[in-house]
Scaffold this active site. Structure first.
Site, PDB file in Angstrom:
ATOM      1  CB  CYS A  74      -0.886   0.002   1.244  1.00 51.29           C
ATOM      2  SG  CYS A  74      -1.981   1.427   1.335  1.00 51.29           S
ATOM      3  CG  LEU A  75       4.532   3.429  -1.864  1.00 51.18           C
ATOM      4  CD1 LEU A  75       4.817   4.077  -0.502  1.00 51.18           C
ATOM      5  CD2 LEU A  75       5.798   2.748  -2.361  1.00 51.18           C
TER       6      LEU A  75
END
EC number: 2.3.2.23
Length: 184
Positions: A85-86
């Site tokens: 999750c970036l």
């Protein structure tokens, strides 16, 4: 402007020239593994991960898909799937970025500055917010258990030639005979 396939080829070559170990999955240039080392000054230092990268047909206009193959304890990485999750990869990707940015900037920043308010691993996020010291200890345990060079198929004692000796290695090298004598 060059075609996406030409850009994919250039970015992959640039990544390989940057001393990253890259292992192709198929004959094409769209799926491959990259060996990634945890950044210094973080509890991930010393860990080595195999990262799966998938480049979409529309790369570089569409972001690559990035996932950890061996386990990592991090609020923004799903422990089971390895999904990351970036924001910069998932939402704010730009064709100005390339694969070297992913491995030299984005992933190190992710490990250095986790965001527990947007977790994929709720347990890691909660522990990080509640007890930072215990969180860092758990990270180190995961590194020890799942992120050793042999866990990704690399030779355990492989070091790059430009890597500095640790204090222990430096002290151990004092015992070795130095070629030649100092001038009087």
């Amino acid at each position: 402007m060059s075609s996406p396939s030409k850009r994919r080829e250039m970015d992959l070559m640039k990544l390989m020239m940057s001393d990253y170990k890259v292992e192709m999955i198929n004959d094409g240039m769209q799926e491959f593994y990259v060996e990634f080392n945890g950044p210094k000054d973080s509890p991930y230092h010393g860990g080595v991960w195999k990262i799966r990268v998938e480049l979409p047909d529309a790369y570089p206009y569409k972001s690559p898909s990035i996932g950890f193959i061996n386990k990592i304890y991090h609020p923004n990485v799903d422990e089971m799937s390895g999904s990351v999750c970036l924001d910069v990869i998932n939402q704010t990707w730009s064709p100005m970025f390339d694969l070297v940015n992913v491995f030299e900037v984005f992933l190190p920043q992710l490990l250095l500055y986790p965001n527990p308010s947007d977790p994929l691993n709720g347990e890691a996020a909660a522990l990080m917010m509640r007890d930072r010291k215990s969180y860092e200890q758990r990270v180190k345990e995961y590194c020890e258990k799942y992120a050793k060079p042999e866990d990704i198929g690399a030779a355990p004692e492989e070091k790059s030639s430009d890597e500095e000796l640790s204090d222990d290695e430096y002290a151990a090298s004092d015992d070795e005979e130095i070629a030649g004598k100092a001038d009087p």
